[in-house]
Design an enzyme around this catalytic site. Sequence first.
Site, PDB file in Angstrom:
ATOM      1  N   GLY A  38      -4.555  -4.372  -3.789  1.00  0.00           N
ATOM      2  CA  GLY A  38      -5.544  -3.335  -4.073  1.00  0.00           C
ATOM      3  C   GLY A  38      -4.777  -2.083  -4.439  1.00  0.00           C
ATOM      4  O   GLY A  38      -4.148  -1.478  -3.581  1.00  0.00           O
ATOM      5  N   HIS A  39      -4.774  -1.745  -5.721  1.00  0.00           N
ATOM      6  CA  HIS A  39      -3.990  -0.600  -6.195  1.00  0.00           C
ATOM      7  C   HIS A  39      -4.937   0.519  -6.612  1.00  0.00           C
ATOM      8  O   HIS A  39      -5.745   0.346  -7.530  1.00  0.00           O
ATOM      9  CB  HIS A  39      -3.089  -1.025  -7.357  1.00  0.00           C
ATOM     10  CG  HIS A  39      -2.085  -2.060  -6.961  1.00  0.00           C
ATOM     11  ND1 HIS A  39      -1.243  -2.669  -7.838  1.00  0.00           N
ATOM     12  CD2 HIS A  39      -1.785  -2.585  -5.745  1.00  0.00           C
ATOM     13  CE1 HIS A  39      -0.470  -3.533  -7.187  1.00  0.00           C
ATOM     14  NE2 HIS A  39      -0.793  -3.506  -5.920  1.00  0.00           N
ATOM     15  N   ASP A  93       0.806  -1.224   0.000  1.00  0.00           N
ATOM     16  CA  ASP A  93       0.000   0.000   0.000  1.00  0.00           C
ATOM     17  C   ASP A  93       0.839   1.273   0.000  1.00  0.00           C
ATOM     18  O   ASP A  93       0.426   2.303   0.553  1.00  0.00           O
ATOM     19  CB  ASP A  93      -0.969   0.021   1.201  1.00  0.00           C
ATOM     20  CG  ASP A  93      -1.905  -1.178   1.195  1.00  0.00           C
ATOM     21  OD1 ASP A  93      -2.221  -1.663   0.096  1.00  0.00           O
ATOM     22  OD2 ASP A  93      -2.307  -1.612   2.296  1.00  0.00           O
ATOM     23  N   GLN A 107       1.980  -5.995  -3.227  1.00  0.00           N
ATOM     24  CA  GLN A 107       2.422  -6.100  -1.840  1.00  0.00           C
ATOM     25  C   GLN A 107       3.731  -5.300  -1.647  1.00  0.00           C
ATOM     26  O   GLN A 107       3.971  -4.372  -2.388  1.00  0.00           O
ATOM     27  CB  GLN A 107       2.583  -7.570  -1.397  1.00  0.00           C
ATOM     28  CG  GLN A 107       1.255  -8.313  -1.274  1.00  0.00           C
ATOM     29  CD  GLN A 107       0.711  -8.839  -2.591  1.00  0.00           C
ATOM     30  OE1 GLN A 107       1.426  -9.469  -3.354  1.00  0.00           O
ATOM     31  NE2 GLN A 107      -0.550  -8.593  -2.857  1.00  0.00           N
ATOM     32  N   LYS A 136       1.775   2.259  -4.967  1.00  0.00           N
ATOM     33  CA  LYS A 136       2.336   1.707  -6.215  1.00  0.00           C
ATOM     34  C   LYS A 136       1.416   1.984  -7.401  1.00  0.00           C
ATOM     35  O   LYS A 136       1.877   2.363  -8.472  1.00  0.00           O
ATOM     36  CB  LYS A 136       2.547   0.180  -6.074  1.00  0.00           C
ATOM     37  CG  LYS A 136       3.526  -0.203  -4.973  1.00  0.00           C
ATOM     38  CD  LYS A 136       3.654  -1.700  -4.824  1.00  0.00           C
ATOM     39  CE  LYS A 136       2.401  -2.393  -4.341  1.00  0.00           C
ATOM     40  NZ  LYS A 136       2.007  -2.055  -2.955  1.00  0.00           N
ATOM     41  N   THR A 168      -9.650  -4.861   1.717  1.00  0.00           N
ATOM     42  CA  THR A 168     -10.512  -5.366   2.785  1.00  0.00           C
ATOM     43  C   THR A 168     -11.179  -4.254   3.592  1.00  0.00           C
ATOM     44  O   THR A 168     -12.028  -4.543   4.444  1.00  0.00           O
ATOM     45  CB  THR A 168      -9.700  -6.250   3.762  1.00  0.00           C
ATOM     46  OG1 THR A 168      -8.612  -5.467   4.281  1.00  0.00           O
ATOM     47  CG2 THR A 168      -9.143  -7.477   3.055  1.00  0.00           C
ATOM     48  N   GLY A 169     -10.768  -3.009   3.370  1.00  0.00           N
ATOM     49  CA  GLY A 169     -11.360  -1.894   4.109  1.00  0.00           C
ATOM     50  C   GLY A 169     -10.869  -1.778   5.547  1.00  0.00           C
ATOM     51  O   GLY A 169     -11.305  -0.892   6.290  1.00  0.00           O
TER      52      GLY A 169
HETATM   53  P1  GDP Z   1      -0.790   0.328  -3.493  1.00  0.00           P
HETATM   54  O1  GDP Z   1      -1.367  -0.949  -3.018  1.00  0.00           O
HETATM   55  O2  GDP Z   1       0.686   0.430  -3.241  1.00  0.00           O
HETATM   56  O3  GDP Z   1      -1.136   0.645  -4.921  1.00  0.00           O
HETATM   57  O4  GDP Z   1      -1.439   1.479  -2.611  1.00  0.00           O
HETATM   58  P2  GDP Z   1      -3.002   1.622  -2.227  1.00  0.00           P
HETATM   59  O5  GDP Z   1      -3.727   2.128  -3.399  1.00  0.00           O
HETATM   60  O6  GDP Z   1      -3.503   0.389  -1.575  1.00  0.00           O
HETATM   61  O7  GDP Z   1      -2.911   2.696  -1.081  1.00  0.00           O
HETATM   62  C1  GDP Z   1      -2.326   3.944  -1.282  1.00  0.00           C
HETATM   63  C2  GDP Z   1      -3.364   5.011  -0.962  1.00  0.00           C
HETATM   64  O8  GDP Z   1      -2.723   6.272  -0.960  1.00  0.00           O
HETATM   65  C3  GDP Z   1      -4.454   5.134  -1.999  1.00  0.00           C
HETATM   66  O9  GDP Z   1      -5.635   5.544  -1.358  1.00  0.00           O
HETATM   67  C4  GDP Z   1      -3.947   6.217  -2.946  1.00  0.00           C
HETATM   68  O10 GDP Z   1      -4.990   6.888  -3.623  1.00  0.00           O
HETATM   69  C5  GDP Z   1      -3.282   7.123  -1.952  1.00  0.00           C
HETATM   70  N1  GDP Z   1      -2.167   7.921  -2.433  1.00  0.00           N
HETATM   71  C6  GDP Z   1      -1.112   7.569  -3.208  1.00  0.00           C
HETATM   72  N2  GDP Z   1      -0.206   8.562  -3.253  1.00  0.00           N
HETATM   73  C7  GDP Z   1      -0.715   9.560  -2.503  1.00  0.00           C
HETATM   74  C8  GDP Z   1      -0.241  10.844  -2.111  1.00  0.00           C
HETATM   75  O11 GDP Z   1       0.852  11.265  -2.461  1.00  0.00           O
HETATM   76  N3  GDP Z   1      -1.051  11.585  -1.290  1.00  0.00           N
HETATM   77  C9  GDP Z   1      -2.264  11.146  -0.876  1.00  0.00           C
HETATM   78  N4  GDP Z   1      -2.990  11.942  -0.103  1.00  0.00           N
HETATM   79  N5  GDP Z   1      -2.728   9.941  -1.198  1.00  0.00           N
HETATM   80  C10 GDP Z   1      -1.955   9.165  -1.989  1.00  0.00           C
HETATM   81  P1  IMO Z   2      -0.904  -4.183  -2.251  1.00  0.00           P
HETATM   82  O1  IMO Z   2      -0.452  -4.747  -3.571  1.00  0.00           O
HETATM   83  C1  IMO Z   2      -0.929  -4.540   2.056  1.00  0.00           C
HETATM   84  C2  IMO Z   2      -1.031  -8.560   3.738  1.00  0.00           C
HETATM   85  C3  IMO Z   2      -2.261  -8.994   4.490  1.00  0.00           C
HETATM   86  C4  IMO Z   2      -1.635  -9.915   5.504  1.00  0.00           C
HETATM   87  C5  IMO Z   2      -0.543 -10.606   4.700  1.00  0.00           C
HETATM   88  C6  IMO Z   2      -0.929 -11.949   4.121  1.00  0.00           C
HETATM   89  O2  IMO Z   2      -2.194  -3.468  -2.304  1.00  0.00           O
HETATM   90  O3  IMO Z   2       0.195  -3.407  -1.625  1.00  0.00           O
HETATM   91  P2  IMO Z   2      -2.491 -12.696   2.130  1.00  0.00           P
HETATM   92  O4  IMO Z   2      -3.947 -12.460   1.907  1.00  0.00           O
HETATM   93  O5  IMO Z   2      -1.607 -12.184   1.046  1.00  0.00           O
HETATM   94  O6  IMO Z   2      -2.189 -14.123   2.471  1.00  0.00           O
HETATM   95  O7  IMO Z   2      -2.168 -11.862   3.457  1.00  0.00           O
HETATM   96  O8  IMO Z   2      -0.227  -9.728   3.638  1.00  0.00           O
HETATM   97  N1  IMO Z   2      -1.266  -8.079   2.354  1.00  0.00           N
HETATM   98  C7  IMO Z   2      -1.176  -6.804   1.994  1.00  0.00           C
HETATM   99  N2  IMO Z   2      -0.982  -5.706   2.737  1.00  0.00           N
HETATM  100  N3  IMO Z   2      -1.046  -4.447   0.733  1.00  0.00           N
HETATM  101  C8  IMO Z   2      -1.218  -5.543  -0.031  1.00  0.00           C
HETATM  102  O9  IMO Z   2      -1.203  -5.501  -1.368  1.00  0.00           O
HETATM  103  C9  IMO Z   2      -1.343  -6.788   0.596  1.00  0.00           C
HETATM  104  N4  IMO Z   2      -1.548  -8.054   0.164  1.00  0.00           N
HETATM  105  C10 IMO Z   2      -1.477  -8.823   1.245  1.00  0.00           C
HETATM  106  O10 IMO Z   2      -2.917  -7.910   5.083  1.00  0.00           O
HETATM  107  O11 IMO Z   2      -1.017  -9.160   6.512  1.00  0.00           O
HETATM  108 MG    MG Z   3      -2.902  -1.617  -1.796  1.00  0.00          MG
END
Ligand code: GDP
Ligand code: IMO
Ligand code: MG
Length: 423
Positions: free
Chosen positions: A40-41, A13, A224, A16, A300-301
């Site tokens: 979840g991207h 998270d 991840q 990416k 997962t929220g």
């Molecule tokens: P990922 O799994 O690495 O793609 O990241 P996620 O999308 O799960 O979580 C990153 C969160 O940060 C998302 O809600 C993005 O919209 C948000 N985000 C990414 N870069 C920025 C930033 O520079 N500022 C803010 N406020 N939100 C960001």
């Molecule tokens: P992105 O790509 C953050 C975490 C889960 C748990 C562990 C194992 O959005 O960055 P799993 O379901 O893979 O067996 O869970 O890994 N996890 C993540 N945490 N971002 C993710 O993906 C994740 N994918 C799995 O919360 O701790």
């Molecule tokens: Mg994510």
Amino acid sequence: MSNTILVGAQWGDEGKGKIIDFLTERADLVVRSQGGNNAGHTVLVGGKKYVLHLIPSGILRAGKMCVIGNGVVIDPIAVAKEIDGLLAEKVKVSPKNLMISDCAHLVFPYHRAIDEQRELAKGKGKIGTTKRGIGPAYGDKAARVGVRIGDLIEPEVFAAKLKVRIKENNAVLKAFGAKPLNYAKVLAEYQAAARKLAPFVANTVVYLHEALKSGKKILFEGAQGTFLDIDHGTYPYVTSSNTTAGGACTGSGVPPHRMDSVLGVMKAYTTRVGEGPFPTENEQISDMLHGLGREFGATTGRARRCGWFDAVATRFAGMVNGIDEIAVTNLDGLDTLPKIKVCVAYKLGKKRLEVPPSDSALLAQCVPIYEDHDGWVTPTEKCKKWSDLPAKARAYLKRIAELSGGKLTIASVGPNRDQTILV
Ligand code: GDP
Ligand code: IMO
Ligand code: MG
């Protein structure tokens, strides 16, 4: 842009998806090579929010080819739904811009059920998985009893393989005291998904090599993060694939010497969702970010655990991934803080550690050694270029990149495309 592997340098998270979307403009292909719909991207385009789980984030840019590589585990029903969801949002998805490897392994309902049962059995010691069946699916792959996308699109082969797998896994579910699965029902659901997915299925290894030969630029979208890597992460509180740079090679069939650079994405602070050690975790930062409506999991929220930037962790991420360039996201998350801490080393007993211990139990005992920074206490979300950023924010970014051992090339100050600063 050359062939670039983008990895998460923390616990996932990191943002990416946003950085992939930004960089896709300069790439020809975007490839996912590991993980499944545990990912979840999030990408914001023109005020609209998209959350991608299995489909590469590059899908949101017209004319780019997206590939789901052999190293990914695919829930075919989930990916078919994701395609439908994008189509409903008027995003073009067809075999012209999405290809799925015939060697990718399938996730089945018994994987999800066993994932859940194992977590329940672990009780307090649970991993906190996404319950998407990722661990059991990769387990079957390693045990050589997995079923692949290539099997799914061969109706007779698939029906026979599924029968054996359901029988074996129903016995496992019975031992857990859980409900068995109905073969006919699963077969019908998977056959329907197979019909939808068949046009997308191909030998992606050959396709990628042809693309390389013709000089196309590939962006590898990590899922991840480094500390969720099955080998290098905080085992057993990890996911079940190689989330580090090497996974991009094995999970796509593109050899190491064709990779030109590794970009590590990291937040300006640290988050983690799920259980496991997190030395710089901090309740005040968690409360502050959650209060702003930020840091809730895209899959997962769940509320993410939050803490200070951990340079011991990112230094190690730099090492195992070979990170040469760094993108720091969510700088704006720290905008209101008068004082900001950065963890520069750990204390374990009387020892000072510059890299994390391999044992999760020892990592849990590590006490961060912090360096203090003055906050900039100025909104950064409207900054468009490096010189727009407050001097203290620039100093902070430079310092965390220096501690992590890479070159800062991108700073992100908001979730939108235009909130991205090239350094
Ligand atoms: P990922 O799994 O690495 O793609 O990241 P996620 O999308 O799960 O979580 C990153 C969160 O940060 C998302 O809600 C993005 O919209 C948000 N985000 C990414 N870069 C920025 C930033 O520079 N500022 C803010 N406020 N939100 C960001
Ligand atoms: P992105 O790509 C953050 C975490 C889960 C748990 C562990 C194992 O959005 O960055 P799993 O379901 O893979 O067996 O869970 O890994 N996890 C993540 N945490 N971002 C993710 O993906 C994740 N994918 C799995 O919360 O701790
Ligand atoms: Mg994510």
